[in-house]
Design an enzyme around this catalytic site. Sequence first.
Site, mmCIF file in Angstrom:
data_model
loop_
_atom_site.group_PDB
_atom_site.id
_atom_site.type_symbol
_atom_site.label_atom_id
_atom_site.label_comp_id
_atom_site.label_asym_id
_atom_site.label_seq_id
_atom_site.Cartn_x
_atom_site.Cartn_y
_atom_site.Cartn_z
ATOM 1 N N HIS A 1 5.861 10.439 -7.245
ATOM 2 C CA HIS A 1 5.316 9.445 -6.309
ATOM 3 C C HIS A 1 3.809 9.587 -6.278
ATOM 4 O O HIS A 1 3.287 10.695 -6.397
ATOM 5 C CB HIS A 1 5.877 9.676 -4.888
ATOM 6 C CG HIS A 1 5.761 8.482 -4.006
ATOM 7 N ND1 HIS A 1 4.613 8.192 -3.325
ATOM 8 C CD2 HIS A 1 6.637 7.493 -3.730
ATOM 9 C CE1 HIS A 1 4.798 7.069 -2.633
ATOM 10 N NE2 HIS A 1 6.008 6.623 -2.861
ATOM 11 N N ASP B 1 14.036 6.136 -4.385
ATOM 12 C CA ASP B 1 14.984 5.465 -5.292
ATOM 13 C C ASP B 1 16.038 6.396 -5.870
ATOM 14 O O ASP B 1 16.947 5.935 -6.558
ATOM 15 C CB ASP B 1 14.198 4.805 -6.438
ATOM 16 C CG ASP B 1 13.398 3.615 -5.921
ATOM 17 O OD1 ASP B 1 12.190 3.535 -6.175
ATOM 18 O OD2 ASP B 1 14.003 2.771 -5.216
HETATM 19 C C1 SDX Z 1 8.615 3.365 -5.259
HETATM 20 O O1 SDX Z 1 3.917 3.518 -3.754
HETATM 21 C C2 SDX Z 1 4.996 3.523 -3.036
HETATM 22 O O2 SDX Z 1 5.002 3.832 -1.871
HETATM 23 C C3 SDX Z 1 6.262 3.074 -3.772
HETATM 24 C C4 SDX Z 1 7.549 3.236 -2.972
HETATM 25 C C5 SDX Z 1 7.619 2.277 -1.804
HETATM 26 O O3 SDX Z 1 8.342 2.575 -0.845
HETATM 27 O O4 SDX Z 1 7.040 1.159 -1.929
HETATM 28 O O5 SDX Z 1 7.680 4.571 -2.496
HETATM 29 C C6 SDX Z 1 8.766 2.887 -3.853
HETATM 30 O O6 SDX Z 1 8.157 2.640 -6.105
HETATM 31 C C7 SDX Z 1 9.021 4.781 -5.586
HETATM 32 C C8 SDX Z 1 8.711 5.165 -7.067
HETATM 33 C C9 SDX Z 1 9.844 4.637 -7.948
HETATM 34 N N1 SDX Z 1 9.519 4.834 -9.375
HETATM 35 C C10 SDX Z 1 10.122 5.773 -10.115
HETATM 36 O O7 SDX Z 1 10.989 6.548 -9.696
HETATM 37 C C11 SDX Z 1 9.694 5.780 -11.582
HETATM 38 C C12 SDX Z 1 9.384 7.201 -12.023
HETATM 39 N N2 SDX Z 1 8.189 7.687 -11.358
HETATM 40 C C13 SDX Z 1 6.939 7.633 -12.078
HETATM 41 O O8 SDX Z 1 6.797 6.536 -12.944
HETATM 42 C C14 SDX Z 1 5.721 7.961 -11.222
HETATM 43 O O9 SDX Z 1 6.014 9.100 -10.513
HETATM 44 C C15 SDX Z 1 5.177 6.917 -10.268
HETATM 45 C C16 SDX Z 1 4.973 5.600 -10.919
HETATM 46 C C17 SDX Z 1 6.094 6.754 -9.108
HETATM 47 C C18 SDX Z 1 3.832 7.442 -9.760
HETATM 48 O O10 SDX Z 1 3.011 7.466 -10.860
HETATM 49 P P1 SDX Z 1 1.507 8.038 -10.812
HETATM 50 O O11 SDX Z 1 1.107 8.411 -9.439
HETATM 51 O O12 SDX Z 1 0.654 7.071 -11.554
HETATM 52 O O13 SDX Z 1 1.652 9.401 -11.594
HETATM 53 P P2 SDX Z 1 1.321 9.584 -13.126
HETATM 54 O O14 SDX Z 1 2.167 8.648 -13.943
HETATM 55 O O15 SDX Z 1 -0.148 9.557 -13.297
HETATM 56 O O16 SDX Z 1 1.871 11.070 -13.380
HETATM 57 C C19 SDX Z 1 1.119 12.212 -13.005
HETATM 58 C C20 SDX Z 1 1.749 13.361 -13.775
HETATM 59 C C21 SDX Z 1 1.884 13.051 -15.264
HETATM 60 O O17 SDX Z 1 1.897 14.292 -15.954
HETATM 61 P P3 SDX Z 1 0.528 14.764 -16.737
HETATM 62 O O18 SDX Z 1 0.214 13.677 -17.736
HETATM 63 O O19 SDX Z 1 -0.533 14.893 -15.641
HETATM 64 O O20 SDX Z 1 0.905 16.071 -17.368
HETATM 65 O O21 SDX Z 1 3.104 13.567 -13.302
HETATM 66 C C22 SDX Z 1 4.015 13.271 -14.353
HETATM 67 C C23 SDX Z 1 3.265 12.448 -15.385
HETATM 68 O O22 SDX Z 1 3.837 12.629 -16.664
HETATM 69 N N3 SDX Z 1 5.101 12.469 -13.760
HETATM 70 C C24 SDX Z 1 6.363 12.511 -14.158
HETATM 71 C C25 SDX Z 1 7.054 11.601 -13.328
HETATM 72 N N4 SDX Z 1 6.192 11.040 -12.479
HETATM 73 C C26 SDX Z 1 4.984 11.578 -12.746
HETATM 74 N N5 SDX Z 1 6.965 13.233 -15.133
HETATM 75 C C27 SDX Z 1 8.303 13.011 -15.281
HETATM 76 N N6 SDX Z 1 9.028 12.167 -14.516
HETATM 77 C C28 SDX Z 1 8.453 11.450 -13.543
HETATM 78 N N7 SDX Z 1 9.173 10.618 -12.809
#
Ligand code: SDX
Length: 393
Positions: free
Chosen positions: A261, A315
């Site tokens: 998140h 989710d």
């Molecule tokens: C919702 O914003 C809100 O409030 C949204 C929400 C709401 O109520 O409206 O809470 C609802 O959308 C919840 C999120 C649902 N999405 C998912 O479950 C999809 C999987 N999650 C990721 O795509 C991600 O965590 C996000 C999109 C939710 C957040 O992405 P960010 O903040 O842009 O984080 P990032 O992609 O820059 O990741 C930072 C690091 C990375 O590693 P490094 O490159 O720094 O080594 O964390 C890792 C990412 O690879 N990472 C994950 C991960 N999420 C982040 N690694 C594996 N699995 C994941 N799910």
Amino acid sequence: MTLCEYRPGLEGIPATQSSISFVDGQAGKLEYRGINIEDLAHHSSFLETAYLLIWGTLPSQPELDAFEHQIRYHRRLKYRIRDMMKCFPESGHPMDALQACAAALGLFYSRRALDNPVYIQKAVVRLLAKIPTMVAAFQLMRKGNDPVQPRDDLDYAANFLYMLNEQQPDPLAARIFDICLILHAEHTINASTFSAMVTASTLTDPYAVVASAVGTLAGPLHGGANEEVLEMLQNIGSVENVRPFVDRCIEQKSKIMGFGHRVYKVKDPRATILQKLAEQLFEKFGQDHYYAIALEMEQAVSEKLGHKGIYPNVDFYSGLVYRKLGIPTDLFTPVFAIARVAGWLAHWKEQLGENRIFRPTQVYTGERGQPYVNLSNRPHTWDQQKFQISLSS
Ligand code: SDX
């Protein structure tokens, strides 16, 4: 005016001032108008929570009765919208159907009068009242059946489950669904709410605002993740397959759906409540074998990615609750939209109160002062790569 440093995805950049909800991502806290989500989930109803979010205070009994009466009165759809749905392909995704229908409401009710409180109030009631009917109607029509009319004797949550499954829901199931709607109603400036605000800032009509937000919520990185989580659990298939799956995702740097998140760096408080709701449903209606897989998934991901603040988000467990309520997987995100309309409308109304059109700037990285080269003077090559896009999540 000083230029702020560019932050991809506007991470950490305030885009507005708001008093609607508050999230503490380190402590795992969520409050709507200062009231914590646990208390609202325990004591409130979705319509009472929607009133709180939109008008800023908990309603008195007469105010709540009037609001609930107005919602009941406006649940039905124009027949033209139902007829429009008959032209949708059965294979179309319900979020695309919902976005089309939300925008279509503007054809009947647009007459923009954003400075008129009665117009604002009617738009809020119509959108909250009609979105569930649209979702349920598309579900029945894509199966070749006539949609059922809303039942005025049922409350908001029970009526949706009735329109969807054509039978009166068990009271526990209806209450649990109502709590799910409370949990999904609002979450500060998430992507779909920001989309709503940007659209609202041009002073277009609220139906276009909600249609814009529905399109944004549909993406798998946002509201679409709940549907992806269940498919992920089904693909994993057994507890034994969980850790190899997680290791593969980490190795391939692919995102694990339902985890991580932008704000929460601990377990999403909504995930904790949803897990308890799932367990209540399992106790009454029977276990779901995907729950054991989910528990192993949470353990494995927390062990391996907890140091990066990657924990279950809203989710991760919601789909297991919806599945037990008889909601088809591809309706999980439309159900998220039914709830989030309350938050979108709250931010729409707040934005109108002190509006300035959103128009950020950019860091320009292109060329300057380039000459125009006539077609005949350009190289006769075909660069296939130029037309390939690489998806980066
Ligand atoms: C919702 O914003 C809100 O409030 C949204 C929400 C709401 O109520 O409206 O809470 C609802 O959308 C919840 C999120 C649902 N999405 C998912 O479950 C999809 C999987 N999650 C990721 O795509 C991600 O965590 C996000 C999109 C939710 C957040 O992405 P960010 O903040 O842009 O984080 P990032 O992609 O820059 O990741 C930072 C690091 C990375 O590693 P490094 O490159 O720094 O080594 O964390 C890792 C990412 O690879 N990472 C994950 C991960 N999420 C982040 N690694 C594996 N699995 C994941 N799910």
